[in-house]
Design an enzyme around this catalytic site. Structure first.
Site, PDB file in Angstrom:
ATOM      1  CB  CYS A 186       3.094   2.756   3.508  1.00 32.35           C
ATOM      2  SG  CYS A 186       3.623   1.318   2.395  1.00 32.35           S
ATOM      3  CG  ASN A 233      -2.278   1.233   6.521  1.00 32.08           C
ATOM      4  OD1 ASN A 233      -2.594   1.038   7.496  1.00 32.08           O
ATOM      5  ND2 ASN A 233      -2.745  -0.100   5.543  1.00 32.08           N
ATOM      6  CB  CYS A 290       7.559  -1.344   2.170  1.00 33.94           C
ATOM      7  SG  CYS A 290       6.729   0.253   1.654  1.00 33.94           S
ATOM      8  CD  GLU A 326       5.587   2.773   7.570  1.00 31.62           C
ATOM      9  OE1 GLU A 326       4.983   3.370   6.556  1.00 31.62           O
ATOM     10  OE2 GLU A 326       6.724   1.856   7.340  1.00 31.62           O
ATOM     11  CB  CYS A 379       8.125   3.676   3.416  1.00 35.96           C
ATOM     12  SG  CYS A 379       6.503   3.478   3.278  1.00 35.96           S
TER      13      CYS A 379
HETATM   14  N1  THU Z   1       1.493  -0.718   5.123  1.00 35.93           N
HETATM   15  C1  THU Z   1       2.263   0.422   5.898  1.00 35.93           C
HETATM   16  O1  THU Z   1       1.528   1.256   6.349  1.00 35.93           O
HETATM   17  N2  THU Z   1       3.204   0.842   5.950  1.00 35.93           N
HETATM   18  C2  THU Z   1       4.491  -0.751   6.546  1.00 35.93           C
HETATM   19  O2  THU Z   1       5.221  -0.521   6.564  1.00 35.93           O
HETATM   20  C3  THU Z   1       4.320  -2.092   5.691  1.00 35.93           C
HETATM   21  C4  THU Z   1       2.797  -2.177   5.336  1.00 35.93           C
HETATM   22  C5  THU Z   1       0.280  -1.410   5.039  1.00 35.93           C
HETATM   23  C6  THU Z   1      -0.045  -1.071   3.605  1.00 35.93           C
HETATM   24  C7  THU Z   1      -0.684  -1.843   3.239  1.00 35.93           C
HETATM   25  O3  THU Z   1      -2.109  -1.414   3.069  1.00 35.93           O
HETATM   26  C8  THU Z   1      -0.487  -2.973   4.109  1.00 35.93           C
HETATM   27  O4  THU Z   1       0.133  -2.289   5.421  1.00 35.93           O
HETATM   28  C9  THU Z   1      -0.331  -4.410   4.500  1.00 35.93           C
HETATM   29  O5  THU Z   1       0.585  -4.036   3.376  1.00 35.93           O
END
Ligand code: THU
Length: 133
Positions: free
Chosen positions: A53, A42, A87, A55, A90
């Site tokens: 994110c 992320n 999320c 993913e 994603c």
């Molecule tokens: N985040 C991800 O990278 N993937 C997920 O599946 C859940 C959330 C990141 C976004 C943000 O930088 C942090 O996690 C908190 O939401």
């Protein structure tokens, strides 16, 4: 590579997380149908809505390298004490490229993982025919 190996790659990717705002590291390891692996983490931004994110980072890296076929993705969230699922944004982006039966595994540790599919996370997915016109 087996799923534990993929989790290890995802965990390793999480070490590179740029998450000064949430302090929540996420790593993803995306398995291509040809066996190659792309990882992502992320990447946050001070304009919070621009955060990418893990993913989507992994998927964009793979697509940018010319990959189009995938078997699944493993996501590691080492800062959580329970499995954190992808999320909605994603799920939508993954569903563009992953077949419904593709595996999606997510966990805070290798021993605490949810093992599901993109089809289960994205029910009533539709409109793939638009890309075939
Ligand atoms: N985040 C991800 O990278 N993937 C997920 O599946 C859940 C959330 C990141 C976004 C943000 O930088 C942090 O996690 C908190 O939401």
């Amino acid at each position: 590579m087996d799923k534990d190996g993929l989790f290890g790659r995802a965990l390793q990717a999480a070490q590179a997380s740029y998450s000064p705002y949430s302090k929540f590291r996420v790593g993803a390891a995306l398995a291509c149908a040809d066996g190659t692996i792309f990882t992502g983490t992320n990447v946050e931004n001070r304009s919070f809505g621009l955060t990418i994110c893990a993913e989507r980072s992994a998927m964009l890296a793979a697509i940018s390298a010319g990959k189009r076929e995938f078997s699944g993705i493993v996501i590691a969230t080492p800062d959580a004490d329970y499995p954190v699922s992808p999320c909605g944004a994603c799920r939508q982006v993954l569903s563009e490229f992953l077949p419904a039966e593709a595996f999606v595994h997510f966990g805070s540790s290798c021993d605490d993982k949810v093992e599901t599919t993109i089809g289960a996370l994205m029910p009533y997915d539709a409109l793939h025919e638009l890309g075939k016109r």
